[in-house]
Write a protein that holds these residues in place. Structure first.
Motif, PDB file in Angstrom:
ATOM      1  N   ALA A   1       0.791  -1.023   0.075  1.00 52.75           N
ATOM      2  CA  ALA A   1      -0.041   0.121   0.133  1.00 52.75           C
ATOM      3  C   ALA A   1       0.976   1.347   0.217  1.00 52.75           C
ATOM      4  O   ALA A   1       0.610   2.184  -0.778  1.00 52.75           O
ATOM      5  CB  ALA A   1      -0.982   0.070   1.355  1.00 52.75           C
TER       6      ALA A   1
ATOM      7  N   CYS B   1      -2.825   4.441   4.668  1.00 55.02           N
ATOM      8  CA  CYS B   1      -2.525   2.857   4.729  1.00 55.02           C
ATOM      9  C   CYS B   1      -2.406   2.158   5.723  1.00 55.02           C
ATOM     10  O   CYS B   1      -1.869   2.620   6.866  1.00 55.02           O
ATOM     11  CB  CYS B   1      -0.859   3.021   4.057  1.00 55.02           C
ATOM     12  SG  CYS B   1      -0.899   3.870   2.376  1.00 55.02           S
TER      13      CYS B   1
ATOM     14  N   VAL C   1      -5.161   0.660   1.012  1.00 54.45           N
ATOM     15  CA  VAL C   1      -5.092   1.966   1.294  1.00 54.45           C
ATOM     16  C   VAL C   1      -6.398   2.761   0.845  1.00 54.45           C
ATOM     17  O   VAL C   1      -7.063   2.280  -0.098  1.00 54.45           O
ATOM     18  CB  VAL C   1      -3.748   2.509   0.387  1.00 54.45           C
ATOM     19  CG1 VAL C   1      -4.057   2.063  -1.009  1.00 54.45           C
ATOM     20  CG2 VAL C   1      -3.777   4.224   0.331  1.00 54.45           C
TER      21      VAL C   1
END
Lengths: 470, 470
Positions: free
Chosen positions: B180, B308, B324
């Motif tokens: 992410a 994230c 995310v």
């Protein structure tokens, strides 16, 4: 017009008129300044503009050279030119095409994946259930890169069955072949480096090259012989190439498989120039004939061939398990993986290791190959009936793609859009090249059940092609 | 000595002597040539060398400026200098430290992960078994980016519980938070761009920045207040910063949590300069007190905060599932994921969605927080007893790290090596900064059972520190 712009235009015209050949050295800044009567700064500015537009390139401690043309991609150099825009459009177009193949209402002739109903669902479930019952708190730790030891051992054994000696320590388990290929490319390049690919090639290679800010030289590949060795060697002589990314078995999209002799020659040629081979071999199990073809990796003496494989095309797509036999780059690949995704999920690695050691993977593969061969034959016959007489359909053994070249002048990107309106997807040539060479071609996925719906779709496709035929 | 080298040396001495301040503009090439009597080419060569060594940097259409110093990383610029070597050493050192924490014979005080025995193993197994029994051929397709719809809906609901409105469409499921964070950084930067991080910071940020060839400005963070806003704003004024990557809750390694007011100010400040915030919030569930702290994302009005998160630190490490909430960057993140790992594995996404919707995640988290708080207290007391009187141990609520500052002069990298010989790992300050500022500090993971083995290890650590104490 600014003085530097006059020089830019003048040199560009000369390059277009073949007064300068690709690879030839330009006059140095000082020579050019002396010849033209322009200042050094003006000449330098002109050279920088030409470089940013992809016409020329600089080699450190050497000077400026005419860039390779036509077949060359210049994603990094051509930041403000039409080429760059086209490249971005192509990238965006790839996502559109992928998106279309996700819709179950669309006939997925454009898909890259085979019908998942061909996979051994029940056996996979049993392996996953078994692994789930035995999850351990330490699983995460024990399956970090390079990945599950049992799975790597099984992969090494499968290489050994082909007479290829690969240590389990040189294998890194990845999130599918896509991660394997991307990690391999990152392991041996820096932004701005040069990479050789095929033309046409898997669009993932084009995207990875753009994403990593590399420069690509696309060498023509032929449906019979694969990549042109003469052109390849010329490119290696002229440019500081770091890696060559290509497919040796059932190349996507053309379908060819290189002979052992050509694979060995390829590895030897690249070794002579110190160029790493990134071998995308995701269709390796989908062969036809006496025995499974060797990868180019079989001829690797220096540990400089990175052989990338996957289970996604022949066993299960959703587990996202691939690997790379990375030779001397294995540690670097592991480290980049630790930095970018940390690792592949533990239960997925364990489930695959269980499946491979306890189930009949090879029997499944045998059945799969037979079914795919039948479906491909049926699709080929059906297509032949609806396509114009001067259309060519590739006839390469194994895999599940057909590569169709329509008469020149038929634009398959246009065909793609028309077909999509009718609920049919195809993979137009534009996806596989940044050149215009394949705009009359498309890739056709035959790995789907050959039923009334598929036949009607092919019928419809034929009608659309006739409409586009001048 | 070559003429350009004389100019290089001269300017470097001036910069070191603070004759030129970071951010100040250098004379243009032409001015410098006029002043020095050197040719334009010589001056340009000197400037290029200085740039490649990280002393100065060029801004397009503007000129050359003195680079930020001391706190600044120059992984891209300093290609041939000692700094670069140190950076590479640090990177290599990070891998050595990670490797050491994998060995079950080593006491894992240096690990970043909590004791996996704290995770609800049986419930996770049940969810995975259930999902395994219901695998479908279409799973791969239905869990492609942005990821499993049910899982994204559950995450959106958990944001909503905190009063934060996030559309499931803006959430992308990833291979852990590591992917992410890396995708987020790639989504908003190009090689050569500037990024702000904290000093000290999570080593993954340092590695990502080096891997993506970015330039980093590391702003001092304080155990109480977090990142220094004045220094941050100065950096934003001086450099064309694209993104700021930091932690707002239980920062790694310092442990602080920003107040809501400071989070809101941070988002507003970055918004004023058009800088994306990449918010690493992997310890968000490990709070202590009345209620879960908000992320900075709660104050995001422009969709420019990329939040994230992960399950790896509080539920299960081996599944490799993170996400995310990428705001207006969600589509770009998806596309980069499609190009780099294609997607997160389907069964792992399905198992987590099942767990979260049918099991008691919040009860587990409550128990986990209580256990971690107890263990941290025990570890703190034990450390206090063995450390020198002038050592400082951070006392921040939540999480499971202690940040220990030993008396200056004690080198914790040396301590790390000595401790490792005794079967004990710690995370030395060197991992978290490219500066020398934290060479007397280490991070201590308290999330392990507090038993005789742990006590003996802390005792031993204390002895080693006494040996190093002058």
């Amino acid at each position: 017009m600014a003085k530097y712009q006059q020089l830019v235009d003048q040199l560009r015209e000369q390059i277009e008129a073949n007064i300068w050949q690709p690879g030839e050295k330009l006059p140095s800044l000082r020579q050019q300044a002396d010849q033209s009567g322009l200042s050094l700064m003006t000449v330098m500015h002109a050279y920088e503009v030409l470089e940013s537009q992809g016409w020329i390139l600089s080699k450190p401690q050497s000077g400026y050279y005419i860039a390779p043309r036509a077949a060359a991609l210049r994603p990094r150099l051509a930041t403000q030119t039409v080429e760059r825009l086209e490249q971005t459009d192509t990238n965006s177009f790839v996502f559109d095409v992928l998106q279309a193949t996700r819709d179950p209402a669309i006939m997925p002739f454009g898909s890259a994946f085979p019908d998942p109903e061909l996979f051994p669902q029940r056996q996979l479930m049993r392996s996953l259930v078994k692994v789930s019952h035995n999850l351990k708190p330490t699983d995460a730790l024990n399956n970090l890169p390079p990945g599950n030891p049992e799975l790597r051992k099984i992969l090494a054994q499968r290489y050994a069955q082909q007479g290829i000696t690969i240590s389990p320590d040189d294998i890194v388990i990845t999130n599918g072949a896509m991660e394997a290929l991307n990690l391999s490319l990152q392991a041996v390049t820096e932004p701005g480096d040069w990479v050789v690919i095929e033309n046409p090639s898997f669009y993932g290679a084009l995207q990875a090259i753009e994403r990593l800010k590399l420069n690509a030289i696309a060498i023509a590949s032929d449906v019979e012989q694969g990549i042109d060795f003469d052109e390849l060697e010329q490119a290696l002589q002229r440019w500081p190439v770091k890696a060559c990314w290509l497919m040796t078995n059932r190349q996507n999209p053309l379908g060819f498989t290189l002979s052992n002799t050509r694979k060995e020659q390829l590895v030897a040629l690249l070794a002579r120039y110190g160029v790493t081979l990134i071998e995308d071999d995701v269709y390796s199990e989908l062969w036809i004939g006496e025995e499974k073809p060797l990868p180019a990796k079989a001829f690797d003496r220096l540990g400089d061939v990175m052989h990338c494989g996957s289970f996604s095309k022949n066993l299960v797509a959703g587990f996202r398990i691939g690997w790379v036999a990375a030779g001397r780059h294995a540690q670097r690949v592991q480290r980049i993986q630790l930095m970018s995704t940390l690792s592949t999920s533990a239960p997925m690695q364990l489930a695959l290791a269980d499946f491979l050691s306890t189930r009949s993977y090879d029997s499944h593969l045998k059945r799969l190959r037979q079914t795919l061969a039948k479906r491909k034959q049926l699709a080929r016959t059906a297509l032949r009936q609806v396509l114009p007489a001067d259309a060519r359909i590739s006839d390469t053994p194994g895999g599940y793609f057909l590569w169709v070249a329509l008469p020149e002048g038929i634009n398959t990107t246009q065909l793609y859009h028309l077909a999509l309106e009718q609920g049919i997807s195809i993979a137009p040539g534009q996806l596989f090249s940044s050149s215009e060479d394949f705009r009359h071609c498309f890739r056709f996925n035959t790995a789907w059940p050959w039923d009334a719906r598929a036949e009607a779709a092919v019928e419809k496709l034929g009608q659309l092609i006739k409409q586009l035929h001048p």
